[in-house]
Design an enzyme around this catalytic site. Structure first.
Site, mmCIF file in Angstrom:
data_model
loop_
_atom_site.group_PDB
_atom_site.id
_atom_site.type_symbol
_atom_site.label_atom_id
_atom_site.label_comp_id
_atom_site.label_asym_id
_atom_site.label_seq_id
_atom_site.Cartn_x
_atom_site.Cartn_y
_atom_site.Cartn_z
ATOM 1 N N ARG A 97 3.234 14.650 32.963
ATOM 2 C CA ARG A 97 4.646 14.861 32.669
ATOM 3 C C ARG A 97 5.479 14.797 33.942
ATOM 4 O O ARG A 97 6.619 14.384 33.936
ATOM 5 C CB ARG A 97 4.839 16.205 31.980
ATOM 6 C CG ARG A 97 6.279 16.538 31.711
ATOM 7 C CD ARG A 97 6.455 17.895 31.060
ATOM 8 N NE ARG A 97 5.797 17.980 29.782
ATOM 9 C CZ ARG A 97 5.007 18.994 29.411
ATOM 10 N NH1 ARG A 97 4.776 19.995 30.222
ATOM 11 N NH2 ARG A 97 4.457 18.991 28.225
ATOM 12 N N TYR A 98 4.913 15.251 35.044
ATOM 13 C CA TYR A 98 5.625 15.241 36.320
ATOM 14 C C TYR A 98 5.079 14.098 37.177
ATOM 15 O O TYR A 98 3.917 13.714 37.032
ATOM 16 C CB TYR A 98 5.409 16.565 37.050
ATOM 17 C CG TYR A 98 5.901 17.774 36.280
ATOM 18 C CD1 TYR A 98 7.260 18.008 36.147
ATOM 19 C CD2 TYR A 98 5.006 18.669 35.702
ATOM 20 C CE1 TYR A 98 7.721 19.118 35.450
ATOM 21 C CE2 TYR A 98 5.465 19.781 35.006
ATOM 22 C CZ TYR A 98 6.816 20.002 34.889
ATOM 23 O OH TYR A 98 7.271 21.095 34.218
ATOM 24 N N ARG A 101 1.739 15.164 39.541
ATOM 25 C CA ARG A 101 0.656 16.052 39.134
ATOM 26 C C ARG A 101 0.326 15.916 37.659
ATOM 27 O O ARG A 101 1.190 15.569 36.852
ATOM 28 C CB ARG A 101 0.984 17.501 39.486
ATOM 29 C CG ARG A 101 2.308 18.009 38.982
ATOM 30 C CD ARG A 101 2.790 19.140 39.916
ATOM 31 N NE ARG A 101 3.897 19.901 39.359
ATOM 32 C CZ ARG A 101 5.170 19.531 39.448
ATOM 33 N NH1 ARG A 101 5.510 18.391 40.011
ATOM 34 N NH2 ARG A 101 6.131 20.291 38.934
ATOM 35 N N CYS A 110 -12.985 29.143 25.393
ATOM 36 C CA CYS A 110 -12.433 30.237 26.182
ATOM 37 C C CYS A 110 -13.314 31.464 25.981
ATOM 38 O O CYS A 110 -14.049 31.555 25.006
ATOM 39 C CB CYS A 110 -11.012 30.587 25.725
ATOM 40 S SG CYS A 110 -9.775 29.409 26.262
ATOM 41 N N CYS A 114 -6.909 33.849 22.768
ATOM 42 C CA CYS A 114 -5.669 34.631 22.768
ATOM 43 C C CYS A 114 -4.872 34.284 21.517
ATOM 44 O O CYS A 114 -4.704 33.121 21.173
ATOM 45 C CB CYS A 114 -4.837 34.283 23.999
ATOM 46 S SG CYS A 114 -5.731 34.585 25.533
ATOM 47 N N CYS A 117 -1.903 31.823 22.074
ATOM 48 C CA CYS A 117 -2.231 30.615 22.838
ATOM 49 C C CYS A 117 -1.304 29.457 22.494
ATOM 50 O O CYS A 117 -1.029 29.193 21.333
ATOM 51 C CB CYS A 117 -3.673 30.204 22.546
ATOM 52 S SG CYS A 117 -4.158 28.696 23.407
ATOM 53 N N ARG A 119 -1.989 26.409 23.222
ATOM 54 C CA ARG A 119 -2.798 25.227 22.949
ATOM 55 C C ARG A 119 -3.773 25.530 21.815
ATOM 56 O O ARG A 119 -4.884 25.014 21.779
ATOM 57 C CB ARG A 119 -3.516 24.785 24.220
ATOM 58 C CG ARG A 119 -3.435 23.282 24.422
ATOM 59 C CD ARG A 119 -3.877 22.874 25.807
ATOM 60 N NE ARG A 119 -2.793 22.917 26.750
ATOM 61 C CZ ARG A 119 -2.896 23.380 27.997
ATOM 62 N NH1 ARG A 119 -4.050 23.844 28.434
ATOM 63 N NH2 ARG A 119 -1.864 23.376 28.792
ATOM 64 N N ASP A 277 6.072 30.171 24.368
ATOM 65 C CA ASP A 277 6.355 28.860 23.778
ATOM 66 C C ASP A 277 6.512 28.993 22.265
ATOM 67 O O ASP A 277 5.930 29.889 21.650
ATOM 68 C CB ASP A 277 5.210 27.890 24.089
ATOM 69 C CG ASP A 277 5.139 27.552 25.571
ATOM 70 O OD1 ASP A 277 6.206 27.506 26.219
ATOM 71 O OD2 ASP A 277 4.013 27.341 26.078
ATOM 72 N N ASP A 314 9.043 26.709 29.273
ATOM 73 C CA ASP A 314 8.516 25.354 29.140
ATOM 74 C C ASP A 314 9.232 24.785 27.920
ATOM 75 O O ASP A 314 9.044 25.264 26.802
ATOM 76 C CB ASP A 314 6.988 25.389 28.951
ATOM 77 C CG ASP A 314 6.312 24.240 29.684
ATOM 78 O OD1 ASP A 314 7.010 23.247 29.995
ATOM 79 O OD2 ASP A 314 5.102 24.324 29.932
ATOM 80 N N LYS A 321 9.146 22.461 32.670
ATOM 81 C CA LYS A 321 9.482 23.858 32.935
ATOM 82 C C LYS A 321 10.868 23.971 33.563
ATOM 83 O O LYS A 321 11.214 23.200 34.443
ATOM 84 C CB LYS A 321 8.442 24.465 33.884
ATOM 85 C CG LYS A 321 7.049 24.507 33.294
ATOM 86 C CD LYS A 321 6.052 25.063 34.294
ATOM 87 C CE LYS A 321 4.640 25.074 33.770
ATOM 88 N NZ LYS A 321 4.058 23.719 33.584
HETATM 89 C C1 LIG Z 1 2.824 23.425 34.008
HETATM 90 C C2 LIG Z 1 2.413 22.054 34.111
HETATM 91 C C3 LIG Z 1 2.084 21.482 35.363
HETATM 92 C C4 LIG Z 1 2.151 22.267 36.653
HETATM 93 O O1 LIG Z 1 3.446 22.683 36.940
HETATM 94 P P1 LIG Z 1 3.731 23.484 38.288
HETATM 95 O O2 LIG Z 1 5.161 23.916 38.141
HETATM 96 O O3 LIG Z 1 3.498 22.545 39.413
HETATM 97 O O4 LIG Z 1 2.783 24.641 38.325
HETATM 98 C C5 LIG Z 1 1.727 20.169 35.397
HETATM 99 N N1 LIG Z 1 1.665 19.411 34.285
HETATM 100 C C6 LIG Z 1 1.981 19.925 33.071
HETATM 101 C C7 LIG Z 1 1.924 19.043 31.891
HETATM 102 C C8 LIG Z 1 2.348 21.264 32.949
HETATM 103 O O5 LIG Z 1 2.645 21.755 31.743
#
Ligand SMILES: *Cc1c(COP(=O)(O)O)cnc(C)c1O
Length: 361
Positions: A97-98, A101, A110, A114, A117, A119, A277, A314, A321
């Site tokens: 998404r980013y 990363r 798990c 939870c 959860c 997910r 969420d 989120d 986020k």
């Molecule tokens: C939360 C998340 C991350 C990591 O986000 P950070 O703000 O860097 O901790 C990366 N990818 C996805 C899809 C996420 O939901």
């Protein structure tokens, strides 16, 4: 011949294998509260190990609510995959998404399922993470040079055996553009026995490696959890914590402050406090956004800045986020701002260079 387990792995493996998976098994302990929950666990599996179960003091308390099924989980409110992780999945089990990363699911199990959860559509289902999805995920990361940070998640990555985890970490470390590896795990909280000397020793070989744990209540900060955190921190692994704000569990300034201070004492830095969420089956945990802001405001200034997580939402529909801060600006003037202090006093702060008289408003 079956491979011999290492002796230090016996305790946690036994705890995992011996977990309660049916509400009926807790009838003796919690009585009629355990009736009529089979339709819930058919939809969302139950698993509580005896360690986490032992933290419950009475039915309905903050630990109970996190792990014992509730008939309100059958409510239709909410979305199945509010973060639209599937839509941002170039290969199954990996969300990109980013820009720099990715979130990479490497386990679907798990130590405790939870009840809140996000997910829950996936956890506990063996077909979600397979050797094939892991291979494809690694290949995707290898092929995309923009990815410098890989966040292992699940399920819980630390429910893999040392050997399985070693394999994945070795493959990741062999990719030159992967700079940071992060593991998101609830194990330090729900199964601290999993953090064996052998695991810590193995993880040490993969720095820079970060672990974000997940504690939601001060009563989870036990001697066992503290020992697990120490072991990881002593292996040079910086620890963070991603807490979820949950109605009836920790939506209280005193509880939250004591959790954040306790975490820091256990060498885990509060990283995120998440607004829950909008996941189907969790609506009884939802709190208004205002509540989170009030709680952050009550902690800020009264506890060290080291204790303060980012309060974030989120966004539904995969927006990512977004951080929120309480409002500290009481008034805007031409030459500066009137700010509110943690003691609820008003202070003028000039917007421009300090000149004579500016500080007097
Ligand atoms: C939360 C998340 C991350 C990591 O986000 P950070 O703000 O860097 O901790 C990366 N990818 C996805 C899809 C996420 O939901």
């Amino acid at each position: 011949m079956k491979p011999l387990r290492k002796r230090e792995d016996e305790e946690w493996m036994h705890l995992v294998g011996d977990a309660v998976t049916s509400p009926a098994d807790l009838r003796l302990k919690f009585g009629d509260k355990m009736r009529g929950l089979d339709s819930v666990t058919e939809r969302f599996p139950m698993r509580v190990n005896s360690y986490y179960l032992s933290l419950i003091e009475k039915a309905g308390d903050s630990i109970f609510r996190q792990c014992i099924p509730d008939s309100r989980e059958l409510s239709d409110e909410g979305l199945i995959d509010p973060l639209e992780e599937e839509e941002h999945s170039p290969v199954p089990g990996l969300t990109h998404r980013y820009p720099d990363r990715v979130l990479f699911l490497v386990s679907s199990r798990c130590a405790v399922y939870c009840r809140f959860c996000n997910r829950r559509r996936k956890v506990g289902r063996p077909d979600v993470v397979t050797p094939e999805t892991i291979r494809e995920g690694l290949a995707y990361i290898r092929a995309n040079k923009d990815i410098r940070d890989v966040l292992l998640s699940g399920g819980d990555p630390l429910l893999l055996s040392d050997k399985e985890l070693f394999r994945i970490l070795t493959d990741l470390r062999a990719i030159p553009h992967v700079e940071i590896i992060r593991i998101g795990s609830r194990v330090p909280c729900t199964l601290p026995q999993r953090i064996t000397p052998g695991l810590a020793e193995m993880l040490k070989g993969f720095h820079p490696l970060y672990i974000n744990a997940h504690f939601n209540h001060p009563r989870e900060l036990t001697c066992e959890a503290a020992a697990a955190c120490s072991r990881l921190a002593d292996a040079g692994i910086p620890l963070g914590c991603q807490t979820v704000l949950l109605k009836g569990v920790n939506d209280d300034p005193f509880v939250m402050k004591s959790l954040m201070q306790g975490l820091l004492k256990m060498r885990a830095k509060p990283y995120y406090l998440f607004q829950p969420d909008l996941v189907k089956g969790t609506s009884h945990f939802w709190t208004p956004l205002e509540r989170g802001l009030e709680i952050m405001d009550a902690v800020q200034g009264h506890a060290s800045g080291m204790c303060l997580p980012h309060f974030a939402v989120d966004l539904p529909h995969g927006g990512g986020k977004v951080p929120f801060l309480p409002n500290y600006v009481e008034e805007k003037k031409d030459n500066g701002l009137v700010l509110r202090t943690f003691e609820q006093k008003r202070h003028f702060y000039p917007l421009f260079c300090l000149g004579k008289g500016d500080l007097n408003d």
